[in-house]
Design a protein around this motif. Sequence first.
Motif, mmCIF file in Angstrom:
data_model
loop_
_atom_site.group_PDB
_atom_site.id
_atom_site.type_symbol
_atom_site.label_atom_id
_atom_site.label_comp_id
_atom_site.label_asym_id
_atom_site.label_seq_id
_atom_site.Cartn_x
_atom_site.Cartn_y
_atom_site.Cartn_z
ATOM 1 N N SER A 172 0.911 -1.129 -0.061
ATOM 2 C CA SER A 172 -0.083 -0.027 -0.082
ATOM 3 C C SER A 172 0.803 1.217 0.091
ATOM 4 O O SER A 172 0.326 2.498 -0.043
ATOM 5 C CB SER A 172 -0.833 0.038 1.292
ATOM 6 O OG SER A 172 -1.862 -0.988 1.293
ATOM 7 N N GLY A 173 2.423 1.061 0.090
ATOM 8 C CA GLY A 173 3.187 2.307 -0.099
ATOM 9 C C GLY A 173 3.101 3.170 1.263
ATOM 10 O O GLY A 173 2.605 2.742 2.443
ATOM 11 N N GLY A 190 0.155 6.502 -0.634
ATOM 12 C CA GLY A 190 0.581 5.290 -1.416
ATOM 13 C C GLY A 190 1.835 5.128 -2.195
ATOM 14 O O GLY A 190 2.822 5.774 -1.751
ATOM 15 N N GLN A 191 1.355 4.626 -3.332
ATOM 16 C CA GLN A 191 2.734 4.727 -4.381
ATOM 17 C C GLN A 191 2.337 5.578 -5.549
ATOM 18 O O GLN A 191 2.812 5.652 -6.563
ATOM 19 C CB GLN A 191 2.968 3.271 -4.995
ATOM 20 C CG GLN A 191 3.257 2.145 -4.161
ATOM 21 C CD GLN A 191 3.663 0.856 -4.582
ATOM 22 O OE1 GLN A 191 2.942 0.200 -5.370
ATOM 23 N NE2 GLN A 191 4.820 0.516 -4.578
ATOM 24 N N THR A 192 1.531 6.855 -5.312
ATOM 25 C CA THR A 192 1.368 7.351 -6.167
ATOM 26 C C THR A 192 2.430 8.406 -6.808
ATOM 27 O O THR A 192 2.794 8.424 -8.158
ATOM 28 C CB THR A 192 0.159 8.552 -5.929
ATOM 29 O OG1 THR A 192 -1.179 7.816 -5.338
ATOM 30 C CG2 THR A 192 -0.301 9.769 -6.954
ATOM 31 N N LEU A 193 3.234 8.852 -5.934
ATOM 32 C CA LEU A 193 4.499 9.328 -6.182
ATOM 33 C C LEU A 193 5.262 8.785 -7.063
ATOM 34 O O LEU A 193 6.099 9.197 -7.961
ATOM 35 C CB LEU A 193 5.147 10.236 -5.192
ATOM 36 C CG LEU A 193 4.319 11.345 -4.454
ATOM 37 C CD1 LEU A 193 5.201 11.616 -3.086
ATOM 38 C CD2 LEU A 193 3.860 12.509 -5.144
ATOM 39 N N GLU A 194 5.706 7.463 -6.778
ATOM 40 C CA GLU A 194 6.445 6.590 -7.298
ATOM 41 C C GLU A 194 5.822 6.369 -8.767
ATOM 42 O O GLU A 194 6.799 6.461 -9.891
ATOM 43 C CB GLU A 194 6.579 5.264 -6.396
ATOM 44 C CG GLU A 194 7.548 4.410 -6.911
ATOM 45 C CD GLU A 194 7.554 2.971 -6.152
ATOM 46 O OE1 GLU A 194 7.907 1.965 -6.874
ATOM 47 O OE2 GLU A 194 7.015 2.946 -5.064
ATOM 48 N N SER A 203 -1.506 -2.101 -5.297
ATOM 49 C CA SER A 203 -0.947 -0.827 -4.834
ATOM 50 C C SER A 203 -1.730 0.214 -4.207
ATOM 51 O O SER A 203 -3.222 -0.288 -3.865
ATOM 52 C CB SER A 203 -0.212 0.069 -6.218
ATOM 53 O OG SER A 203 0.368 0.888 -6.074
ATOM 54 N N HIS A 204 -1.432 1.463 -4.098
ATOM 55 C CA HIS A 204 -2.229 2.301 -3.838
ATOM 56 C C HIS A 204 -1.975 3.466 -4.661
ATOM 57 O O HIS A 204 -0.993 4.284 -4.307
ATOM 58 C CB HIS A 204 -2.185 2.744 -2.234
ATOM 59 C CG HIS A 204 -3.128 3.535 -1.553
ATOM 60 N ND1 HIS A 204 -3.365 4.815 -1.758
ATOM 61 C CD2 HIS A 204 -4.270 3.120 -0.667
ATOM 62 C CE1 HIS A 204 -4.398 4.977 -0.935
ATOM 63 N NE2 HIS A 204 -5.100 4.223 -0.531
ATOM 64 N N LEU A 205 -3.045 3.908 -5.589
ATOM 65 C CA LEU A 205 -2.915 4.917 -6.470
ATOM 66 C C LEU A 205 -3.932 5.916 -6.421
ATOM 67 O O LEU A 205 -5.070 5.438 -6.287
ATOM 68 C CB LEU A 205 -2.746 4.233 -7.875
ATOM 69 C CG LEU A 205 -1.555 3.502 -8.003
ATOM 70 C CD1 LEU A 205 -1.669 2.755 -9.413
ATOM 71 C CD2 LEU A 205 -0.260 4.036 -8.033
ATOM 72 N N GLY A 235 -15.077 -1.987 -5.017
ATOM 73 C CA GLY A 235 -14.631 -0.364 -4.686
ATOM 74 C C GLY A 235 -13.434 -0.161 -5.040
ATOM 75 O O GLY A 235 -12.727 0.807 -5.212
ATOM 76 N N TRP A 236 -12.550 -1.449 -5.080
ATOM 77 C CA TRP A 236 -10.830 -1.090 -5.365
ATOM 78 C C TRP A 236 -10.873 -0.444 -6.797
ATOM 79 O O TRP A 236 -11.775 -0.689 -7.677
ATOM 80 C CB TRP A 236 -10.284 -2.525 -5.395
ATOM 81 C CG TRP A 236 -9.663 -2.840 -3.898
ATOM 82 C CD1 TRP A 236 -10.336 -2.476 -2.859
ATOM 83 C CD2 TRP A 236 -8.445 -3.378 -3.944
ATOM 84 N NE1 TRP A 236 -9.447 -2.944 -1.836
ATOM 85 C CE2 TRP A 236 -8.384 -3.596 -2.222
ATOM 86 C CE3 TRP A 236 -7.253 -4.023 -4.597
ATOM 87 C CZ2 TRP A 236 -7.104 -4.161 -1.944
ATOM 88 C CZ3 TRP A 236 -6.281 -4.539 -4.205
ATOM 89 C CH2 TRP A 236 -6.196 -4.668 -2.608
ATOM 90 N N LYS A 237 -9.823 0.063 -6.928
ATOM 91 C CA LYS A 237 -9.623 0.618 -8.447
ATOM 92 C C LYS A 237 -8.641 -0.342 -9.213
ATOM 93 O O LYS A 237 -7.970 -0.939 -8.686
ATOM 94 C CB LYS A 237 -8.822 1.791 -8.419
ATOM 95 C CG LYS A 237 -9.559 3.060 -7.680
ATOM 96 C CD LYS A 237 -11.126 3.203 -7.934
ATOM 97 C CE LYS A 237 -11.796 3.919 -6.830
ATOM 98 N NZ LYS A 237 -12.201 3.471 -5.794
#
Length: 478
Positions: free
Chosen positions: A42-43, A48-52, A80-82, A376-378
């Motif tokens: 989940s970062g 989350g891992q959005t910046l990565e 992940s978490h985006l 609900g997950w993306k």
Amino acid sequence: MYFFHASLVVLLCLIIPIILVKVLTHWNAVTRGKSSLPPGTSGWPFVGQTLEFLAAGWSGHPEKFIFDNIKKYRSLIFRSHLAGSPAAVFCGAAANKFVFSNENKLVQLWWPKTITKLIPSTSNFEESLKLNRMLNNFLTPKTLEPYIGFLDIIAERHFASHWENREQVTAFPLITSYSFALACRLLINVDDPELVEKLADPFEQVLRGTVSMPIDLPCTRYNRAIKASRFIINEFTTIVKQRKTDLEQGTYKSLTQDLLSHMLLTRDENFVTDYNIAEKIMGLIIGGDTVSSACSSIVKFLAKLPDVYERVYKEQMEIANSKSLGELLTWNDVNNKMKYSWSVACEAMRLAPPIQGTFREALTDFIYEGFLIPKGWKVYWSANSTHKSAEYFPKPEEFDASRFDGQPLQPNTFVPFGGGPRMCPGKEYARIEILIFMHCLVKRFRWETIIPNEKLIVDARFSPEKGLPIRLFPHPKA
């Protein structure tokens, strides 16, 4: 009092086991669910891992995030978490097929809040579906054929005004301007260079805002994008009101029917207000800007590959030399005589896909490849997971236009416009726009890049890091 306490004890003895059973049942369900989630992380908290994910695009290698995780977890699906949500990233042709074929069944299109606030037309799912169907009916080869001459005129005018008699230009902003002018002509029948120029910068601000941090404070990128979005919608609302009046009074004359007129003449409960229509037109033009990415990568690759340029030049000059003075391109020219040029364009879009991928939202719990994807997950599908894979395209980092010389590709591997019911409805229009651009450019110039190793980065869309400055060498006059 004794009776009260005794009753309370009995009641608790009855209730506590029930509560414990429910808690244990829930815990077991959660445990089973967690054990079957895709591998991943989940970062960081909140981000989350959005910046990565974004940093890979900014570095010029957006595929790095994808392939690093595939290698790390030895799986073509990872969690992940985006964009503020837990997400499952689907990779490979089979994953693309699964996502595309389950549209509106297991998954549906989803946009981050940063985008829905800037482009309100993306926030209503039912309206989006209806608009997509309308576009599929409007942007057909039969409908687009009469536009070829008009689009050629705009392209010729663009090159005469912004490219000719110049030793060097910064190509990407000019290409964006070209793409925007064509979209205005096709969608709303606006061919006023001054109005197009007035709207061009606000559109760029909105595009940049779609991948910014959602901080609505003065002078931030997101704040500028919100103001630009409101400005554009207000300008388009004025155009919509005037067009509606002209249609009602019978004073509107056009040789071709644009989408705005079509929407007004077929208005229903989904397109009630002028402002609502203006929102949708803005969203469509922004969505169509991906063509500028494709054209920019074509310019970069043709400068780098002289043998490829020569073949494109030969093909385009055969068409140009067949024309009398002032004669415009035709449907036959674009559809039948630019085969190699289109193969080059496709290879450029394989290496630098204008759409990196898009998000879906799980409508229900479902299992894919043995992994649970909770409701609900993306779900994020990635173009690069196939475009840059040696499994589907041998020597994937090499430019090889022969990949598209008519040999069938494995399904769901080349996906620059997405796939399934949500495939970009402007795919055919994009092809026409790209080929007209190539024709007008190649018949005028050779060129070289001023920054030879300039990176193509992802920031709102695939674009050259420094704008792609090039030095122009006009062909000798015949």
